[in-house]
Design a protein around this motif. Structure first.
Motif, PDB file in Angstrom:
ATOM      1  N   PRO A  29      -5.381  -8.343   8.609  1.00  0.00           N
ATOM      2  CA  PRO A  29      -4.808  -9.483   9.339  1.00  0.00           C
ATOM      3  C   PRO A  29      -3.427  -9.163   9.883  1.00  0.00           C
ATOM      4  O   PRO A  29      -2.716  -8.307   9.357  1.00  0.00           O
ATOM      5  CB  PRO A  29      -4.745 -10.581   8.272  1.00  0.00           C
ATOM      6  CG  PRO A  29      -4.714  -9.871   6.971  1.00  0.00           C
ATOM      7  CD  PRO A  29      -5.472  -8.591   7.157  1.00  0.00           C
ATOM      8  N   THR A  30      -3.047  -9.858  10.939  1.00  0.00           N
ATOM      9  CA  THR A  30      -1.686  -9.742  11.472  1.00  0.00           C
ATOM     10  C   THR A  30      -0.701 -10.398  10.521  1.00  0.00           C
ATOM     11  O   THR A  30       0.390  -9.866  10.268  1.00  0.00           O
ATOM     12  CB  THR A  30      -1.609 -10.418  12.853  1.00  0.00           C
ATOM     13  OG1 THR A  30      -2.654  -9.914  13.686  1.00  0.00           O
ATOM     14  CG2 THR A  30      -0.269 -10.152  13.516  1.00  0.00           C
ATOM     15  N   HIS A  31      -1.077 -11.555   9.995  1.00  0.00           N
ATOM     16  CA  HIS A  31      -0.257 -12.270   9.010  1.00  0.00           C
ATOM     17  C   HIS A  31      -1.207 -12.887   7.982  1.00  0.00           C
ATOM     18  O   HIS A  31      -2.383 -13.113   8.262  1.00  0.00           O
ATOM     19  CB  HIS A  31       0.553 -13.399   9.660  1.00  0.00           C
ATOM     20  CG  HIS A  31       1.398 -12.978  10.815  1.00  0.00           C
ATOM     21  ND1 HIS A  31       2.511 -12.185  10.684  1.00  0.00           N
ATOM     22  CD2 HIS A  31       1.285 -13.247  12.144  1.00  0.00           C
ATOM     23  CE1 HIS A  31       3.047 -11.978  11.868  1.00  0.00           C
ATOM     24  NE2 HIS A  31       2.323 -12.610  12.772  1.00  0.00           N
ATOM     25  N   GLY A  32      -0.673 -13.197   6.811  1.00  0.00           N
ATOM     26  CA  GLY A  32      -1.449 -13.911   5.808  1.00  0.00           C
ATOM     27  C   GLY A  32      -1.753 -13.070   4.582  1.00  0.00           C
ATOM     28  O   GLY A  32      -1.474 -11.872   4.526  1.00  0.00           O
ATOM     29  N   GLU A  33      -2.347 -13.733   3.590  1.00  0.00           N
ATOM     30  CA  GLU A  33      -2.646 -13.106   2.307  1.00  0.00           C
ATOM     31  C   GLU A  33      -4.158 -13.022   2.102  1.00  0.00           C
ATOM     32  O   GLU A  33      -4.896 -13.934   2.476  1.00  0.00           O
ATOM     33  CB  GLU A  33      -2.041 -13.932   1.161  1.00  0.00           C
ATOM     34  CG  GLU A  33      -0.549 -14.201   1.292  1.00  0.00           C
ATOM     35  CD  GLU A  33       0.263 -12.927   1.174  1.00  0.00           C
ATOM     36  OE1 GLU A  33      -0.145 -12.022   0.420  1.00  0.00           O
ATOM     37  OE2 GLU A  33       1.317 -12.833   1.844  1.00  0.00           O
ATOM     38  N   TYR A  34      -4.586 -11.918   1.493  1.00  0.00           N
ATOM     39  CA  TYR A  34      -5.997 -11.749   1.149  1.00  0.00           C
ATOM     40  C   TYR A  34      -6.081 -11.159  -0.251  1.00  0.00           C
ATOM     41  O   TYR A  34      -5.589 -10.064  -0.495  1.00  0.00           O
ATOM     42  CB  TYR A  34      -6.698 -10.836   2.164  1.00  0.00           C
ATOM     43  CG  TYR A  34      -8.167 -10.560   1.865  1.00  0.00           C
ATOM     44  CD1 TYR A  34      -8.893 -11.335   0.966  1.00  0.00           C
ATOM     45  CD2 TYR A  34      -8.844  -9.529   2.514  1.00  0.00           C
ATOM     46  CE1 TYR A  34     -10.224 -11.087   0.705  1.00  0.00           C
ATOM     47  CE2 TYR A  34     -10.185  -9.277   2.265  1.00  0.00           C
ATOM     48  CZ  TYR A  34     -10.869 -10.056   1.352  1.00  0.00           C
ATOM     49  OH  TYR A  34     -12.191  -9.807   1.089  1.00  0.00           O
ATOM     50  N   SER A  52     -11.317   2.088   1.051  1.00  0.00           N
ATOM     51  CA  SER A  52     -12.568   2.804   1.291  1.00  0.00           C
ATOM     52  C   SER A  52     -13.525   2.579   0.134  1.00  0.00           C
ATOM     53  O   SER A  52     -14.736   2.401   0.337  1.00  0.00           O
ATOM     54  CB  SER A  52     -12.285   4.293   1.478  1.00  0.00           C
ATOM     55  OG  SER A  52     -13.487   5.003   1.687  1.00  0.00           O
ATOM     56  N   HIS A  53     -12.998   2.566  -1.082  1.00  0.00           N
ATOM     57  CA  HIS A  53     -13.825   2.318  -2.266  1.00  0.00           C
ATOM     58  C   HIS A  53     -14.451   0.927  -2.196  1.00  0.00           C
ATOM     59  O   HIS A  53     -15.639   0.751  -2.509  1.00  0.00           O
ATOM     60  CB  HIS A  53     -12.970   2.450  -3.526  1.00  0.00           C
ATOM     61  CG  HIS A  53     -13.711   2.126  -4.796  1.00  0.00           C
ATOM     62  ND1 HIS A  53     -14.563   3.023  -5.406  1.00  0.00           N
ATOM     63  CD2 HIS A  53     -13.752   0.997  -5.548  1.00  0.00           C
ATOM     64  CE1 HIS A  53     -15.079   2.463  -6.496  1.00  0.00           C
ATOM     65  NE2 HIS A  53     -14.599   1.230  -6.593  1.00  0.00           N
ATOM     66  N   ILE A  54     -13.658  -0.071  -1.769  1.00  0.00           N
ATOM     67  CA  ILE A  54     -14.199  -1.429  -1.635  1.00  0.00           C
ATOM     68  C   ILE A  54     -15.341  -1.447  -0.622  1.00  0.00           C
ATOM     69  O   ILE A  54     -16.406  -2.020  -0.875  1.00  0.00           O
ATOM     70  CB  ILE A  54     -13.082  -2.408  -1.212  1.00  0.00           C
ATOM     71  CG1 ILE A  54     -12.143  -2.673  -2.389  1.00  0.00           C
ATOM     72  CG2 ILE A  54     -13.679  -3.724  -0.692  1.00  0.00           C
ATOM     73  CD1 ILE A  54     -10.935  -3.516  -2.041  1.00  0.00           C
ATOM     74  N   GLU A  94      -1.865  -4.483  -0.598  1.00  0.00           N
ATOM     75  CA  GLU A  94      -1.197  -3.516  -1.466  1.00  0.00           C
ATOM     76  C   GLU A  94      -2.083  -2.309  -1.791  1.00  0.00           C
ATOM     77  O   GLU A  94      -1.635  -1.369  -2.448  1.00  0.00           O
ATOM     78  CB  GLU A  94      -0.775  -4.196  -2.787  1.00  0.00           C
ATOM     79  CG  GLU A  94       0.197  -5.351  -2.621  1.00  0.00           C
ATOM     80  CD  GLU A  94       1.536  -4.917  -2.042  1.00  0.00           C
ATOM     81  OE1 GLU A  94       1.937  -3.767  -2.287  1.00  0.00           O
ATOM     82  OE2 GLU A  94       2.155  -5.726  -1.323  1.00  0.00           O
ATOM     83  N   LEU A  95      -3.338  -2.349  -1.358  1.00  0.00           N
ATOM     84  CA  LEU A  95      -4.261  -1.274  -1.700  1.00  0.00           C
ATOM     85  C   LEU A  95      -4.066  -0.066  -0.781  1.00  0.00           C
ATOM     86  O   LEU A  95      -3.721  -0.207   0.391  1.00  0.00           O
ATOM     87  CB  LEU A  95      -5.708  -1.767  -1.597  1.00  0.00           C
ATOM     88  CG  LEU A  95      -6.073  -2.954  -2.508  1.00  0.00           C
ATOM     89  CD1 LEU A  95      -7.536  -3.341  -2.289  1.00  0.00           C
ATOM     90  CD2 LEU A  95      -5.829  -2.617  -3.979  1.00  0.00           C
TER      91      LEU A  95
END
Length: 231
Positions: free
Chosen positions: A59-64, A80-82, A73-74
């Motif tokens: 995303p450009t902005h926001g939290e996931y 890639s693992h996900i 933070e990944l």
């Protein structure tokens, strides 16, 4: 909670006259084991949303947060693992590699996961038998019907038994009978515990899901659960 996105924006050309907000402040939570249909017309933002949920885009902005982890933070390796282990993708265009056989197409993600050859064979054959294309192992995509290709694509998506299945217009290129078979299969996976996220423009197809999230102009305008007659 499996998926939690907060105030997610996807903006192209931000700050310019040509700015386009493909996603415009989306909040969405999905619990483990849900069957959710994300419904919207072409250009509504539904495929952009799936790409972000599947860690194919950012995303450009926001939290996931996925399973409690902050996706931004990944590392690339963790993302890639996900994509390889946590999510199985099914696309309208099948996305099979023409030069590979059906078996090799299903096997490829397992190769990337460094699954041993003997285990790979068992996983590939189990998935292909499950969707009824084990007899097409050595056929190339050009030698199969659209329905057979989509079954191979589903086998590829489920071979590693990922907990999340994301299907983007999976029946769009199929006749109605074959499309119903694909939807039935998604329902079966959901009954067995998979979280299924189905992207579609078709209200009839969305009616097979227990929850409908409707998106328009990059915003969620409706989110409700419903009773479903299983196919």
């Amino acid at each position: 909670m499996l998926i939690d996105i907060q105030q997610v924006y996807k903006i192209y050309g931000e700050g310019t006259e040509a700015e386009v907000r493909a996603l415009d402040g989306v909040d969405l939570t999905i619990d483990r084991g849900e069957f959710v249909a994300v419904v919207g017309q072409s250009g509504s933002g539904k495929s952009t949303l799936m790409n972000i949920l599947g860690c194919l885009d950012v995303p450009t902005h926001g939290e996931y947060y996925m399973d409690g982890e902050d996706v931004k933070e990944l590392t690339d390796a963790q993302l890639s693992h996900i994509r390889n282990k946590q999510v199985g993708f099914i696309f309208q265009g099948y996305n099979l590699i023409p030069a590979l056989t059906a078996y090799e197409n299903v096997e490829l993600p397992l190769v990337y996961q460094n699954v041993s050859p003997f285990k790979r064979r068992d996983m590939v054959m189990e998935a292909m038998e499950r969707v009824g294309v084990a007899d097409r192992c050595q056929h190339h995509p050009s030698e199969m019907s659209g329905g057979q290709q989509q079954r191979v694509a589903i086998a590829r998506a489920i071979a590693a038994k990922p907990p999340i299945i994301m299907a983007d217009e999976p029946t769009g290129a199929l006749d109605s009978k074959t499309g119903q078979e694909v939807l039935h299969f998604l329902q079966e996976l959901n009954k067995e515990g998979s979280t299924v996220i189905l992207i579609t423009h078709d209200n009839g197809i969305a009616a097979t899901a227990r929850r409908i999230v409707r998106i328009s102009d990059g915003k969620i305008i409706e989110d409700h659960e419903q009773e479903v007659d299983w196919l």
